[in-house]
Enzyme design. Structure first.
Site, short mmCIF file in Angstrom:
data_model
loop_
_atom_site.label_atom_id
_atom_site.label_comp_id
_atom_site.label_asym_id
_atom_site.label_seq_id
_atom_site.Cartn_x
_atom_site.Cartn_y
_atom_site.Cartn_z
N ASP A 1 0.83 -1.21 0.00
CA ASP A 1 0.00 0.00 0.00
C ASP A 1 0.86 1.26 0.00
OD1 ASP A 1 0.96 -0.50 2.58
OD2 ASP A 1 -0.93 -0.02 3.59
N ASP B 1 7.08 4.01 3.24
CA ASP B 1 7.34 5.24 4.00
C ASP B 1 8.87 5.30 4.25
OD1 ASP B 1 7.26 7.35 5.78
OD2 ASP B 1 5.86 6.45 7.17
N PHE C 1 0.56 12.13 6.78
CA PHE C 1 -0.20 10.93 7.08
C PHE C 1 -1.49 10.88 6.26
CE2 PHE C 1 -2.81 7.98 9.45
CZ PHE C 1 -1.91 6.95 9.67
#
Ligand code: IMP
Length: 178
Positions: free
Chosen positions: A103, A106, A155
Protein backbone atom coordinates in the site's frame (compact mmCIF):
# COMPACT_ATOMS: atom_id res chain seq x y z
CA UNK A 1 -16.91 14.41 0.83
CA UNK A 2 -14.29 17.11 1.25
CA UNK A 3 -13.48 16.20 4.83
CA UNK A 4 -13.88 13.07 6.92
CA UNK A 5 -13.36 12.20 10.57
CA UNK A 6 -11.53 9.03 11.47
CA UNK A 7 -11.50 8.44 15.22
CA UNK A 8 -10.24 11.70 16.75
CA UNK A 9 -8.69 13.18 13.59
CA UNK A 10 -9.92 15.16 10.62
CA UNK A 11 -8.69 14.40 7.12
CA UNK A 12 -9.21 16.32 3.92
CA UNK A 13 -9.66 14.87 0.45
CA UNK A 14 -6.38 14.43 -1.35
CA UNK A 15 -6.86 12.12 -4.36
CA UNK A 16 -10.16 11.20 -5.96
CA UNK A 17 -11.14 7.88 -7.52
CA UNK A 18 -10.29 9.05 -11.04
CA UNK A 19 -6.77 10.16 -10.06
CA UNK A 20 -6.21 6.89 -8.24
CA UNK A 21 -7.41 4.79 -11.21
CA UNK A 22 -5.32 6.72 -13.71
CA UNK A 23 -2.14 6.33 -11.65
CA UNK A 24 -2.74 2.59 -11.33
CA UNK A 25 -3.35 2.12 -15.06
CA UNK A 26 0.04 3.71 -15.80
CA UNK A 27 2.00 1.22 -13.68
CA UNK A 28 -0.15 -1.73 -14.79
CA UNK A 29 0.79 -0.96 -18.39
CA UNK A 30 4.48 -0.89 -17.44
CA UNK A 31 4.19 -4.22 -15.65
CA UNK A 32 2.34 -5.77 -18.61
CA UNK A 33 5.20 -4.70 -20.90
CA UNK A 34 8.07 -5.59 -18.55
CA UNK A 35 6.76 -9.09 -17.88
CA UNK A 36 5.67 -10.01 -21.41
CA UNK A 37 6.15 -13.76 -21.88
CA UNK A 38 6.63 -14.31 -18.14
CA UNK A 39 4.25 -15.66 -15.52
CA UNK A 40 4.79 -13.51 -12.43
CA UNK A 41 3.48 -14.20 -8.98
CA UNK A 42 1.90 -11.14 -7.39
CA UNK A 43 2.30 -11.17 -3.64
CA UNK A 44 0.06 -8.69 -1.84
CA UNK A 45 1.03 -7.57 1.65
CA UNK A 46 -2.07 -7.38 3.85
CA UNK A 47 -3.93 -5.59 5.25
CA UNK A 48 -3.29 -2.30 3.49
CA UNK A 49 -2.92 -3.56 -0.08
CA UNK A 50 -6.37 -5.05 -0.57
CA UNK A 51 -7.99 -2.29 -2.65
CA UNK A 52 -4.84 -1.42 -4.58
CA UNK A 53 -4.16 -5.09 -5.34
CA UNK A 54 -7.72 -5.56 -6.62
CA UNK A 55 -7.57 -2.52 -8.89
CA UNK A 56 -4.02 -3.18 -10.12
CA UNK A 57 -4.69 -6.82 -10.92
CA UNK A 58 -7.80 -5.97 -12.91
CA UNK A 59 -5.48 -4.10 -15.30
CA UNK A 60 -2.92 -6.91 -15.58
CA UNK A 61 -3.29 -8.90 -18.79
CA UNK A 62 -0.45 -11.38 -18.13
CA UNK A 63 -0.84 -14.98 -17.10
CA UNK A 64 -0.12 -14.64 -13.42
CA UNK A 65 -0.75 -15.99 -9.96
CA UNK A 66 -1.90 -13.98 -6.98
CA UNK A 67 -1.28 -14.65 -3.33
CA UNK A 68 -1.29 -12.65 -0.10
CA UNK A 69 0.92 -12.54 2.97
CA UNK A 70 1.03 -10.76 6.28
CA UNK A 71 4.09 -9.62 8.15
CA UNK A 72 3.99 -11.01 11.68
CA UNK A 73 6.50 -9.72 14.20
CA UNK A 74 7.39 -11.44 17.41
CA UNK A 75 10.14 -11.26 20.01
CA UNK A 76 12.78 -13.89 19.34
CA UNK A 77 13.87 -16.15 22.20
CA UNK A 78 17.43 -14.88 22.24
CA UNK A 79 17.25 -11.83 20.07
CA UNK A 80 16.68 -8.50 21.71
CA UNK A 81 14.98 -6.96 18.71
CA UNK A 82 11.84 -7.93 16.84
CA UNK A 83 11.89 -10.79 14.38
CA UNK A 84 9.64 -10.66 11.37
CA UNK A 85 8.08 -13.53 9.54
CA UNK A 86 5.83 -13.76 6.48
CA UNK A 87 2.68 -15.71 7.21
CA UNK A 88 0.19 -17.12 4.73
CA UNK A 89 2.62 -18.09 1.97
CA UNK A 90 0.80 -20.90 0.22
CA UNK A 91 3.21 -21.82 -2.59
CA UNK A 92 6.88 -22.19 -3.38
CA UNK A 93 8.59 -19.04 -4.56
CA UNK A 94 11.55 -20.91 -5.97
CA UNK A 95 12.53 -19.57 -9.40
CA UNK A 96 9.43 -17.35 -9.51
CA UNK A 97 9.30 -13.76 -10.69
CA UNK A 98 7.67 -12.13 -7.68
CA UNK A 99 6.01 -8.72 -7.67
CA UNK A 100 5.30 -7.50 -4.15
CA UNK A 101 2.16 -5.37 -3.85
CA UNK A 102 2.33 -2.80 -1.03
CA UNK A 103 0.00 0.00 0.00
CA UNK A 104 2.68 2.49 1.00
CA UNK A 105 6.44 2.70 1.32
CA UNK A 106 7.34 5.24 4.00
CA UNK A 107 10.80 4.80 5.63
CA UNK A 108 11.22 1.53 3.72
CA UNK A 109 11.83 -0.59 6.84
CA UNK A 110 8.89 -2.89 6.11
CA UNK A 111 9.67 -3.44 2.45
CA UNK A 112 13.36 -4.00 3.14
CA UNK A 113 12.41 -6.65 5.64
CA UNK A 114 9.99 -8.35 3.25
CA UNK A 115 12.58 -8.39 0.46
CA UNK A 116 15.13 -9.93 2.85
CA UNK A 117 12.67 -12.65 3.83
CA UNK A 118 11.75 -13.36 0.19
CA UNK A 119 15.37 -13.46 -0.93
CA UNK A 120 15.82 -16.55 1.22
CA UNK A 121 12.94 -18.24 -0.65
CA UNK A 122 14.96 -18.54 -3.86
CA UNK A 123 12.91 -16.28 -6.16
CA UNK A 124 14.22 -15.68 -9.67
CA UNK A 125 13.43 -11.97 -9.33
CA UNK A 126 11.72 -9.64 -6.87
CA UNK A 127 10.16 -6.31 -7.78
CA UNK A 128 8.02 -3.93 -5.77
CA UNK A 129 4.75 -2.29 -6.78
CA UNK A 130 3.40 0.24 -4.32
CA UNK A 131 0.39 2.50 -4.40
CA UNK A 132 2.18 5.28 -2.51
CA UNK A 133 5.78 6.30 -1.87
CA UNK A 134 6.90 9.09 0.45
CA UNK A 135 10.27 10.01 -1.13
CA UNK A 136 11.19 12.43 1.69
CA UNK A 137 10.81 9.65 4.26
CA UNK A 138 12.35 6.82 2.25
CA UNK A 139 15.76 5.90 3.67
CA UNK A 140 16.66 2.65 1.92
CA UNK A 141 18.63 1.82 -1.20
CA UNK A 142 16.29 -0.87 -2.56
CA UNK A 143 14.69 0.27 -5.79
CA UNK A 144 10.93 0.70 -5.60
CA UNK A 145 10.11 -0.37 -9.12
CA UNK A 146 6.49 0.63 -9.70
CA UNK A 147 5.04 3.61 -7.84
CA UNK A 148 1.49 4.72 -8.59
CA UNK A 149 1.82 8.00 -6.67
CA UNK A 150 4.59 9.86 -4.85
CA UNK A 151 3.28 11.94 -1.96
CA UNK A 152 4.65 14.38 0.60
CA UNK A 153 5.63 13.14 4.04
CA UNK A 154 2.13 13.45 5.51
CA UNK A 155 -0.20 10.93 7.08
CA UNK A 156 -2.89 9.59 4.75
CA UNK A 157 -5.92 7.32 5.14
CA UNK A 158 -8.39 5.65 2.83
CA UNK A 159 -8.04 3.34 -0.15
CA UNK A 160 -6.80 0.54 2.11
CA UNK A 161 -4.71 2.69 4.45
CA UNK A 162 -5.77 3.02 8.05
CA UNK A 163 -5.52 5.24 11.05
CA UNK A 164 -5.47 2.95 14.08
CA UNK A 165 -7.46 0.32 12.20
CA UNK A 166 -10.08 2.63 10.72
CA UNK A 167 -10.55 4.31 7.34
CA UNK A 168 -9.41 1.45 5.12
CA UNK A 169 -12.77 1.19 3.37
CA UNK A 170 -12.87 4.84 2.28
CA UNK A 171 -12.67 4.82 -1.51
CA UNK A 172 -10.69 8.03 -1.93
CA UNK A 173 -7.40 9.07 -0.35
CA UNK A 174 -7.45 11.62 2.48
CA UNK A 175 -4.61 13.51 4.15
CA UNK A 176 -4.40 14.59 7.79
CA UNK A 177 -5.51 18.19 8.24
CA UNK A 178 -2.82 20.35 9.88
P1 IMP B 1 7.68 1.86 6.53
O1 IMP B 1 8.16 0.57 7.11
O2 IMP B 1 8.15 3.05 7.31
O3 IMP B 1 7.98 2.00 5.04
O4 IMP B 1 6.12 1.94 6.73
C1 IMP B 1 5.26 1.10 6.08
C2 IMP B 1 3.99 0.91 6.85
O5 IMP B 1 3.66 2.03 7.72
C3 IMP B 1 2.85 0.81 5.88
O6 IMP B 1 2.67 -0.52 5.43
C4 IMP B 1 1.69 1.36 6.67
O7 IMP B 1 1.11 0.33 7.43
C5 IMP B 1 2.30 2.37 7.62
N1 IMP B 1 2.18 3.76 7.12
C6 IMP B 1 3.19 4.57 6.76
N2 IMP B 1 2.72 5.78 6.37
C7 IMP B 1 1.38 5.72 6.49
C8 IMP B 1 0.31 6.67 6.24
O8 IMP B 1 0.51 7.82 5.83
N3 IMP B 1 -0.94 6.22 6.50
C9 IMP B 1 -1.22 4.97 6.93
N4 IMP B 1 -0.27 4.06 7.19
C10 IMP B 1 1.02 4.43 6.97
Amino acid sequence: MKEISVLDKTFKRFKNVEEINTSIKVIAEKINKDYEGKTPLFLGVLNGCFLFAADLLREITLDCEVSFVKVASYKGMKSTGEVNQLIGLDRSLEDRDVIIIEDIVDTGNTIENIVELLTKAGCNSIKIATFLLKPEAYKKSIKVDYVAMEIANKFVVGYGLDYDGFGRNVKELYVLKD
